[in-house]
Design a protein around this motif. Structure first.
Motif, PDB file in Angstrom:
ATOM      1  N   GLU A  31       0.702  -1.348  -0.104  1.00 32.52           N
ATOM      2  CA  GLU A  31       0.162  -0.008  -0.063  1.00 32.52           C
ATOM      3  C   GLU A  31       0.792   1.171   0.054  1.00 32.52           C
ATOM      4  OE1 GLU A  31      -3.950  -0.891   2.349  1.00 32.52           O
ATOM      5  OE2 GLU A  31      -2.285  -1.185   3.422  1.00 32.52           O
ATOM      6  N   GLU A  53     -10.442   7.133  -1.803  1.00 32.48           N
ATOM      7  CA  GLU A  53     -10.427   7.022  -0.276  1.00 32.48           C
ATOM      8  C   GLU A  53      -9.420   5.848   0.297  1.00 32.48           C
ATOM      9  OE1 GLU A  53     -11.325   8.176   3.447  1.00 32.48           O
ATOM     10  OE2 GLU A  53     -12.128   9.284   1.368  1.00 32.48           O
ATOM     11  N   TYR A  54      -9.515   4.683  -0.666  1.00 33.43           N
ATOM     12  CA  TYR A  54      -8.515   3.683  -0.178  1.00 33.43           C
ATOM     13  C   TYR A  54      -6.973   3.803  -0.378  1.00 33.43           C
ATOM     14  CZ  TYR A  54      -7.688   1.863  -5.026  1.00 33.43           C
ATOM     15  OH  TYR A  54      -7.416   1.782  -6.311  1.00 33.43           O
ATOM     16  N   LYS A  55      -6.777   4.981  -1.118  1.00 40.75           N
ATOM     17  CA  LYS A  55      -5.197   5.166  -1.581  1.00 40.75           C
ATOM     18  C   LYS A  55      -4.886   6.393  -0.512  1.00 40.75           C
ATOM     19  CE  LYS A  55      -5.394   4.223  -6.491  1.00 40.75           C
ATOM     20  NZ  LYS A  55      -5.235   4.894  -7.606  1.00 40.75           N
TER      21      LYS A  55
END
Length: 546
Positions: free
Chosen positions: A101, A137-139
């Motif tokens: 990530e 959002e997930y990044k």
């Protein structure tokens, strides 16, 4: 032990589940590599009988690895590359490589901006806020614990956000970079020290193999050098070095120069070097260890070795009895009990999975004291309010408190304020409001219009509408003073006034050329030969008539 799932637009598909039941999904060659402070990677092969075979898409498909014993997330990221193949037996498979990530920070770039007198907290906040404002959002990754003190001066040049943090902010001698996840929210920490769990690895118990490597680049007497070759003799009893007595007793006297180019006072230079002395006097070593991770037999993952573990190594035969940090963790997830570890007793250099940062690029810690080199601005030198800039687009400029006081552009044009020049030579130029004392000029033009004078070493030429009309001075032939008048073409001499051979008194024979159209005003004894002839004829005619 590990459940591996892929996600497409939030829809989960389990592609591996740890069970003896052959009906449960499985993937092959599950290799996990995690490095301290870096994104980490996961690779595996997937066959056509797996439900996820046709559901993997590069970059778009997300992936997680979960330890089913306590649902701890071991790896999370996205699919980075896919290689499809068929062998001679007709077996189809896809070889997948995933990135962690932290590499989401490669999806945005920083602005090309000059940053001065910034701290790591300032810059990580600036970079992450800009990143988060541009991604899904997930990044998003938020500012975590930042307690490293440093002074940063650099110009960002459209690097990716992660590259910019590594290149301009991270200093391996000052702290550690790590991605931390709390309740699904990702935080980036930059901390002086880490709170690692300690695991014992001992010969005859859980140590399978060990390779020790040394780095000979160290010293026992460190010579700090600051800005403009500043040294510490004046504040260090006349000595230009700091000595680590422990290191000297073990290795002898070894001098090593360390640059602190941002430091301009000797007191601060000594203080900074003292605070980092052990990092330069400790022999950098690394251990490659094969170990049995006995925590894999427990019901929880709490004590398992990973990239955030410190290991107490005990090997009496090799003389090893130290606690070192794990900097790389490499494991086959189907044999998680025997990871390969790389340990180090010194700070780590970030590389590898971080898109292999270009080693030739200038770092902020490579040129301190306000000196920088960058693609966007060329060479820049800064000291207090004064800046010097040199590049191929703008030329050379010097600014003082944002006022440009000196400027030479790429065409050679010079603009400067309050020039003091000794023995200056100028071939040509435009000068306004000049006050000179004892100026010596061989050639000077007084105006840029069509009406001007040109001053030579011995005479002056007068131009009207760009045509030469008159010259005054020594004629350059007999070196006698003269006034010359020129015709319409500015080339042929129409009239000459000369002092003759009586140069000193200017009282000699003055002559006027025929057809000069010279007008003489006031009392004069000058006359042309034609005028004298006409005067004589007129006189004779008058006499005859009378």
């Amino acid at each position: 032990m590990y459940k591996i799932s892929i996600f497409n637009k939030g829809v989960e598909t389990v592609i591996n589940y740890p069970s003896a039941d052959t009906s449960m999904p499985k993937i092959l060659n599950q290799k996990l590599n995690k490095k301290r402070g870096q994104a980490g990677s996961l690779s595996f092969s997937i066959l056509t009988n797996n439900a996820g075979y046709n559901l993997v898409t590069r970059i778009a498909t997300l992936i997680t690895v979960i330890d089913v014993r306590d649902n701890k997330e071991v790896f999370s990221g996205r699919i980075y590359s896919i290689k499809s193949s068929m062998d001679n037996s007709g077996l189809f498979k896809k070889e997948i490589v995933c990135e962690g990530e932290m590499n989401y920070l490669h999806d945005t770039v920083v602005h090309s901006i000059i940053y001065e007198d910034k701290t790591p907290l300032d810059m990580i906040t600036t970079f992450l806020n800009a990143h988060n404002s541009s991604v899904e959002e997930y990044k998003k990754i938020y500012v975590g614990n930042i307690n490293v003190d440093d002074w940063l001066f650099f110009t960002a040049n459209l690097e990716t956000t992660l590259d910019a943090i590594i290149k301009y902010v991270y200093n391996e001698e000052l702290g550690y970079l790590q991605l931390r996840k709390v309740n699904g929210i990702k935080y980036l920490d930059y901390i002086k020290t880490t709170t690692d769990k300690i695991v014992n690895i001992e010969l005859t118990k859980n140590m399978m193999d060990l390779i020790e490597n040394d780095d000979k680049d160290f010293g026992t007497r460190i010579v700090p050098v600051g800005a403009n070759n500043l040294t510490i003799e004046n504040v260090n009893a006349g000595l230009n070095y700091l000595e680590d007595t422990r290191a000297v007793s073990e290795f002898g006297i070894i001098y090593k120069t360390v640059e602190f180019k941002d430091i301009e006072t000797d007191i601060e230079l000594k203080s900074q070097c003292l605070s980092q002395l052990s990092s330069y006097t400790t022999v950098k070593k690394s251990l490659e260890v094969g170990a049995l991770d006995l925590a894999t037999l427990a019901n929880t993952s709490a004590d398992m070795i990973d990239e955030n573990t410190s290991v107490h190594m005990i090997n009496s035969v090799m003389g090893v009895d130290e606690t070192w940090k794990v900097v790389e963790y490499d494991v086959d997830l189907t044999e998680a009990w025997q990871p390969k570890l790389t340990l180090s007793n010194k700070a780590i250099t970030l590389s590898g999975t971080l898109n292999s940062l270009l080693g030739g690029m200038v770092r902020n810690d490579g040129d301190y004291n306000g000196v920088q080199v960058g693609d966007s601005f060329g060479l820049r030198i800064k000291s207090d309010l004064v800046k010097i800039l040199l590049n191929a687009k703008e030329g050379i400029s010097i600014s003082n408190n944002e006022k440009k006081v000196f400027y030479v552009n790429t065409e050679g044009n010079l603009i400067a304020n309050n020039i003091v020049a000794n023995d200056m030579k100028a071939n040509r130029g435009v000068f306004n409001d000049i006050v000179t004392n004892n100026m010596i000029a061989k050639l000077m033009k007084t105006s840029s219009t069509t009406n001007y004078m040109i001053l030579y070493d011995q005479y002056i030429e007068f131009y009207h509408q760009s045509q030469l009309r008159m010259s005054v001075g020594f004629d350059g032939v007999n070196n006698l003073p003269a006034i010359k008048l020129y015709g319409e073409n500015g080339v042929e001499v129409a009239g000459t006034i000369s002092a003759g051979s009586h140069m000193s008194s200017l009282g000699g024979n003055w002559t006027i050329e025929n057809d000069s159209s010279l007008s003489v005003y006031g009392t004069t004894n000058l006359a042309t030969k034609q005028e004298l002839n006409e005067l004589w004829i007129n006189c004779m005619n008058t006499f005859v008539i009378k």
